[in-house]
Enzyme design. Structure first.
Site, PDB file in Angstrom:
ATOM      1  N   ASP A 204      82.151 -12.787   4.611  1.00  0.00           N
ATOM      2  CA  ASP A 204      81.095 -13.787   4.752  1.00  0.00           C
ATOM      3  C   ASP A 204      79.977 -13.215   5.615  1.00  0.00           C
ATOM      4  O   ASP A 204      80.039 -12.055   6.040  1.00  0.00           O
ATOM      5  CB  ASP A 204      81.650 -15.077   5.364  1.00  0.00           C
ATOM      6  CG  ASP A 204      82.043 -14.914   6.832  1.00  0.00           C
ATOM      7  OD1 ASP A 204      81.999 -13.783   7.348  1.00  0.00           O
ATOM      8  OD2 ASP A 204      82.377 -15.930   7.456  1.00  0.00           O
ATOM      9  N   ASP A 206      77.901 -14.116   9.149  1.00  0.00           N
ATOM     10  CA  ASP A 206      77.923 -14.977  10.332  1.00  0.00           C
ATOM     11  C   ASP A 206      76.594 -14.872  11.063  1.00  0.00           C
ATOM     12  O   ASP A 206      76.206 -13.783  11.499  1.00  0.00           O
ATOM     13  CB  ASP A 206      79.064 -14.543  11.269  1.00  0.00           C
ATOM     14  CG  ASP A 206      80.427 -14.534  10.584  1.00  0.00           C
ATOM     15  OD1 ASP A 206      80.949 -15.626  10.311  1.00  0.00           O
ATOM     16  OD2 ASP A 206      80.938 -13.429  10.293  1.00  0.00           O
ATOM     17  N   ASP A 307      78.212 -18.551   7.475  1.00  0.00           N
ATOM     18  CA  ASP A 307      78.438 -19.428   8.628  1.00  0.00           C
ATOM     19  C   ASP A 307      77.184 -19.418   9.494  1.00  0.00           C
ATOM     20  O   ASP A 307      76.718 -18.354   9.907  1.00  0.00           O
ATOM     21  CB  ASP A 307      79.616 -18.917   9.487  1.00  0.00           C
ATOM     22  CG  ASP A 307      80.963 -19.184   8.851  1.00  0.00           C
ATOM     23  OD1 ASP A 307      81.061 -20.144   8.050  1.00  0.00           O
ATOM     24  OD2 ASP A 307      81.920 -18.447   9.159  1.00  0.00           O
TER      25      ASP A 307
HETATM   26  N1  CTP Z   1      85.044 -17.767  14.646  1.00  0.00           N
HETATM   27  C1  CTP Z   1      85.132 -18.818  15.517  1.00  0.00           C
HETATM   28  N2  CTP Z   1      85.387 -20.076  15.062  1.00  0.00           N
HETATM   29  C2  CTP Z   1      85.574 -20.294  13.738  1.00  0.00           C
HETATM   30  C3  CTP Z   1      85.487 -19.236  12.833  1.00  0.00           C
HETATM   31  C4  CTP Z   1      85.225 -17.978  13.323  1.00  0.00           C
HETATM   32  O1  CTP Z   1      84.945 -18.616  16.711  1.00  0.00           O
HETATM   33  N3  CTP Z   1      85.852 -21.517  13.313  1.00  0.00           N
HETATM   34  C5  CTP Z   1      84.772 -16.421  15.161  1.00  0.00           C
HETATM   35  C6  CTP Z   1      86.038 -15.582  15.141  1.00  0.00           C
HETATM   36  O2  CTP Z   1      86.629 -15.572  16.407  1.00  0.00           O
HETATM   37  C7  CTP Z   1      85.563 -14.227  14.762  1.00  0.00           C
HETATM   38  C8  CTP Z   1      84.140 -14.397  14.246  1.00  0.00           C
HETATM   39  O3  CTP Z   1      83.842 -15.786  14.344  1.00  0.00           O
HETATM   40  O4  CTP Z   1      85.529 -13.421  15.904  1.00  0.00           O
HETATM   41  C9  CTP Z   1      83.977 -13.927  12.853  1.00  0.00           C
HETATM   42  O5  CTP Z   1      84.959 -14.520  12.028  1.00  0.00           O
HETATM   43  P1  CTP Z   1      85.122 -14.157  10.490  1.00  0.00           P
HETATM   44  O6  CTP Z   1      83.856 -14.334   9.779  1.00  0.00           O
HETATM   45  O7  CTP Z   1      86.275 -14.951   9.998  1.00  0.00           O
HETATM   46  O8  CTP Z   1      85.630 -12.651  10.519  1.00  0.00           O
HETATM   47  P2  CTP Z   1      84.835 -11.270  10.557  1.00  0.00           P
HETATM   48  O9  CTP Z   1      85.364 -10.529  11.731  1.00  0.00           O
HETATM   49  O10 CTP Z   1      83.369 -11.478  10.490  1.00  0.00           O
HETATM   50  O11 CTP Z   1      85.365 -10.537   9.265  1.00  0.00           O
HETATM   51  P3  CTP Z   1      84.748 -10.613   7.778  1.00  0.00           P
HETATM   52  O12 CTP Z   1      83.921  -9.392   7.636  1.00  0.00           O
HETATM   53  O13 CTP Z   1      85.928 -10.609   6.873  1.00  0.00           O
HETATM   54  O14 CTP Z   1      83.954 -11.868   7.679  1.00  0.00           O
HETATM   55 MN    MN Z   2      82.550 -12.783   9.034  1.00  0.00          MN
HETATM   56 MN    MN Z   3      82.796 -16.374   9.464  1.00  0.00          MN
END
Ligand code: CTP
Ligand code: MN
Ligand code: MN
Ligand code: MN
Length: 383
Positions: A204, A206, A307
């Site tokens: 995703d 962020d 997000d």
């Molecule tokens: N996070 C959070 N609260 C949430 C979702 C996510 O604090 N409800 C934080 C997580 O702790 C994480 C960060 O957002 O450190 C990113 O989460 P995520 O997008 O799930 O993982 P990524 O490390 O970005 O991996 P990816 O590349 O697969 O998205």
């Molecule tokens: Mn992510």
């Molecule tokens: Mn995320």
């Protein structure tokens, strides 16, 4: 061979946040195996077992050398008995029968299939499995009730399980930045999560939104969403209202959930990344965004999970640290704060439980300083 590494003499720190964990490391085959075991344990609801495998994988990622003999791990922390067995099998046979058995098991494969639907966690996937469901088509056949999030997840299943590339993430950041600047000049949009850690792709995008004058960020996310929606960029969105009570309320910092709480206004969304045909080179994405009519031809556009989080400027360094990840890194950072420093760390701030004071910070570096930790770059947080 290089000099005997320090790490073989018992120098590996016990907490992930005390170690540097690069994206590319020397023990990928072993960590893949251990992460499969961690995932399988999570699918079974055994969070403690899952964490143990996950910690073992993390420590191997931080070693600047390749594990060749199990004896090299005797002074390395966080590698439990079961993890050692798996590692030994891998070192001896090049594969682990136990891991292969998991990967081929019907339950593991089905749980994987279902939990890859946006909005479906282990609990729901497990219920479906118990009921005998095995494929995505089964969900329709059995007329399973899905919420809006899951419906969107199923509709865009393929796209959402196709890795998001960096150029796509940057194109989306740019679209959001334009909308944000239109509403509130001076506000900023920061790409965080895995991309900030240097990953070339992710599941995703962020994004953190803030404004340098405290208070100016309020209501920004809501207005950004409505602009993006009217521009046709959103296939799905669901906003979670800011539920943050006063940070001065001590209950917030002493409760069991104090270190995982995150009360920012946030939006889980699915973007419509337009007209991708033949435009997968750096930078080109920005102009192509939104160019499609969005009515079908799957090769012409792609759904991407995004997000969006709105944070007050004074909390921004904490939010940035909290949202950069990895999840394993965050978990240990908070565990270290609590157990070694008697402090509660979360995405809003840092609180000293004995002195009963907040420790403000203007940057991530200052947060690491408060904790008495060496600064770890985002690229070194890939635990
Ligand atoms: N996070 C959070 N609260 C949430 C979702 C996510 O604090 N409800 C934080 C997580 O702790 C994480 C960060 O957002 O450190 C990113 O989460 P995520 O997008 O799930 O993982 P990524 O490390 O970005 O991996 P990816 O590349 O697969 O998205
Ligand atoms: Mn992510
Ligand atoms: Mn995320
Ligand atoms: Mn598509």
């Amino acid at each position: 061979a290089p000099a005997e590494p320090l790490e073989e003499k018992g120098q590996v720190a016990p907490y992930i946040c005390q170690r540097r964990t690069p994206l590319l490391h020397h023990n990928t085959a072993l960590t893949d195996a251990l992460e499969t075991m961690a995932e399988e344990a999570r699918f079974c609801g055994s969070d403690v077992r899952s964490l143990a495998f996950s910690r073992a994988a993390s420590v191997l990622k931080s070693l600047p050398w390749r594990v060749k003999r199990i004896q090299q791990l005797h002074t390395v922390p966080c590698v439990g008995e079961h993890s050692q067995r798996i590692i030994q099998e891998m070192l001896e046979d090049g594969m682990s029968a136990e891991v292969e058995q998991v990967r081929q098991s019907e339950r593991y494969r089905t749980m994987k299939l279902f939990t890859k639907i946006f909005g479906v966690g282990v609990k729901i996937a497990s219920q479906w499995y118990q009921r005998g469901l095995r494929t995505l088509a089964d969900l329709q056949l059995h007329q399973i009730k899905l919420n809006l999030e899951q419906q969107a997840g199923l509709l865009h299943y393929e796209d959402l399980n196709t890795p998001v590339e960096l150029w796509e993430a940057e194109a989306i950041s740019q679209v959001v930045r334009k909308a944000v600047e239109q509403i509130s000049p001076g506000a900023t949009v920061t790409l965080t999560g895995g991309f900030r850690r240097g990953k070339p792709c992710g599941h995703d995008v962020d994004l953190l939104i803030t404004h340098p004058s405290e208070g100016q960020e309020m209501g920004l996310l809501c207005r950004v969403i409505s602009i993006l929606d009217s521009q046709g960029f959103l296939l799905y969105h669901s906003t979670h209202r800011n539920s943050l009570p006063s940070l001065e309320d001590e209950e917030l910092w002493v409760s069991d959930h104090s270190s995982t709480m995150d009360h920012f206004e946030r939006c889980l969304s699915i973007f419509h990344l337009g007209d991708l045909a033949g435009s997968n080179q750096g930078g080109a994405g920005a102009q192509k965004l939104g160019a499609s009519t969005g009515s079908g031809a799957s090769s012409l556009w792609k759904a991407v999970r995004v997000d969006l989080v709105e944070t007050p400027y004074s909390q921004f360094p904490f939010a940035l640290l909290g949202w950069t990840g990895s999840r394993n890194f965050e978990r240990d950072l908070r565990r270290f704060s609590k157990h070694e420093k008697k402090m509660t760390l979360n995405s809003h701030g840092l609180y000293h439980l004995e002195q009963k004071i907040f420790l403000p910070a203007a940057s991530e570096e200052e947060i690491f300083q408060h904790l008495g930790l060496e600064y770890i770059l985002p690229e070194e947080r890939n635990a």
